[in-house]
Design an enzyme around this catalytic site. Sequence first.
Site, PDB file in Angstrom:
ATOM      1  N   GLY A   1       0.763  -1.170   0.033  1.00 19.15           N
ATOM      2  CA  GLY A   1      -0.097   0.107   0.137  1.00 19.15           C
ATOM      3  C   GLY A   1       0.838   1.388  -0.171  1.00 19.15           C
ATOM      4  O   GLY A   1       0.530   2.250   0.452  1.00 19.15           O
TER       5      GLY A   1
ATOM      6  N   ILE B   1      -0.021   6.734   4.400  1.00 17.55           N
ATOM      7  CA  ILE B   1       1.330   6.324   5.426  1.00 17.55           C
ATOM      8  C   ILE B   1       2.106   5.489   4.689  1.00 17.55           C
ATOM      9  O   ILE B   1       3.448   5.550   4.741  1.00 17.55           O
ATOM     10  CB  ILE B   1       0.575   5.794   6.532  1.00 17.55           C
ATOM     11  CG1 ILE B   1      -0.329   6.703   7.397  1.00 17.55           C
ATOM     12  CG2 ILE B   1       1.826   5.202   7.407  1.00 17.55           C
ATOM     13  CD1 ILE B   1      -0.915   5.898   8.579  1.00 17.55           C
TER      14      ILE B   1
ATOM     15  N   SER C   1      -3.794  -1.125  14.836  1.00 21.44           N
ATOM     16  CA  SER C   1      -4.664  -0.146  15.312  1.00 21.44           C
ATOM     17  C   SER C   1      -4.922  -0.423  16.679  1.00 21.44           C
ATOM     18  O   SER C   1      -5.134  -1.624  17.099  1.00 21.44           O
ATOM     19  CB  SER C   1      -5.777   0.281  14.196  1.00 21.44           C
ATOM     20  OG  SER C   1      -6.571   1.116  14.973  1.00 21.44           O
TER      21      SER C   1
ATOM     22  N   TYR D   1     -13.508  -4.137  10.826  1.00 21.63           N
ATOM     23  CA  TYR D   1     -12.112  -3.282  10.895  1.00 21.63           C
ATOM     24  C   TYR D   1     -11.183  -3.751  12.340  1.00 21.63           C
ATOM     25  O   TYR D   1     -10.172  -4.050  12.285  1.00 21.63           O
ATOM     26  CB  TYR D   1     -12.192  -2.109  10.799  1.00 21.63           C
ATOM     27  CG  TYR D   1     -11.039  -1.183  10.908  1.00 21.63           C
ATOM     28  CD1 TYR D   1      -9.934  -1.236   9.767  1.00 21.63           C
ATOM     29  CD2 TYR D   1     -10.518  -0.610  11.988  1.00 21.63           C
ATOM     30  CE1 TYR D   1      -8.989  -0.466   9.853  1.00 21.63           C
ATOM     31  CE2 TYR D   1      -9.303   0.098  12.073  1.00 21.63           C
ATOM     32  CZ  TYR D   1      -8.364   0.269  10.853  1.00 21.63           C
ATOM     33  OH  TYR D   1      -7.493   0.729  10.994  1.00 21.63           O
TER      34      TYR D   1
END
Length: 414
Positions: A127, A132, A256, A288
């Site tokens: 990614g 980021i 996260s 998520y």
Amino acid sequence: MVGILNDSDSEDELPPGWEEMTTANGNVYYVNHYTKGTQWTHPRTGGTKIVEGELPSGWEKRVSEDGKILFVDHMNHTTTYTDPRLAFATEYRELSQPVRQRFDGSSTALAVLHGRDLRGKVAMVTGANTGIGFETARSLALHGCKVILACRDLKKGTEAVEKIKLERESVTCEPLELDLSSLYSVREAAEKFKQKYRTLHILILNAGVFAIPYQLTKDGYETTFQVNHLSHFYLTLLLEHPLRSCHNSRVVIVSSESHRFSSLQTEEDFHQLYLSPPAYKYWSMGAYNNSKLCNVLFAQELAKRWPSVNVFSCHPGNMVSSSLSRYSWMLRFLFMLVRPFTKSLQQAASTSVFCATAPELEGVTGFYFNNCYHCDPSNAALDPALAARLWSVSQEMIINVMKKDKMWETLALK
């Protein structure tokens, strides 16, 4: 093996076939020449050691072209891989303690890398064409690292590479097509990498989706789970040889703080129907949160199974102004309101870069970081039974896809 370990009267003496070695930072590790494996703990005592202080008079430490540490005895004109300070190694009891904090939530990735020379290192960032991931790849490349930008859209990956080269023409980076919604694409990307490179020093699993509508991947799994965990899990296993072929390689899994709100709490929850739920059971935030818990559990289990590789999971920061919220107009509106108070992308990339490069983390593995600081994840994230169960289910889900697709050859997953 039990019989071998009891052959000696000295508890600290190494069993036959074992050898003590040291890292660049003086951490002692143990090589088993029978199994070709390495570990940080003494095979008899389970303890860890470190060598400190200056080398004896007349000795010099060097690094060979292939990255191995050599010790030269100028008085006797000899060269060895064995640190002469090993005889005075002391018990090291601080690996389970928080690492000294040099950076915080306001630090940038470039500040973390200030003064570092990463020439000779190869890194892959998933990614990496935006957000980021781009700042992570850019920061590593600007400090000499050869960076592979693994992106779903090859055109965007190429544009990201060109953008970095406009900043400094001498950087070495290249795009690699990687569609995490397809396990076949993951395998193809890994094979292309291995055809060109024998070693991989840094693997940063950064790509992810957030708050997306319910949809299935090409493999029939819920997209958030596959993109955020399953495909990254598969990619890592496929890159095992290049990762374990070089000294002090690192795997950084971007998780996260949302993992603390996961509904997955027991071994029974780690079932395909929970991990990849049907549409009527799907909630975007829940999916998520669950995928982010899977990230930390994967890091815990990988650290246990690959002791010679330094494995970390991390949280990039709260309210980061990135494109992750692009699938929800409500979240885009929220981020627009709070943007003056959010982390920049450079600040958000700092923790991933710290985990991937900080010298003080050599010999440390399995830690969770937030704002470049070691902290404890949730209790569920530290449950070894859950980590082992996730590993097993993830393997089964990948094998199920292989069985359905006749184009695939059978691949044994360790």
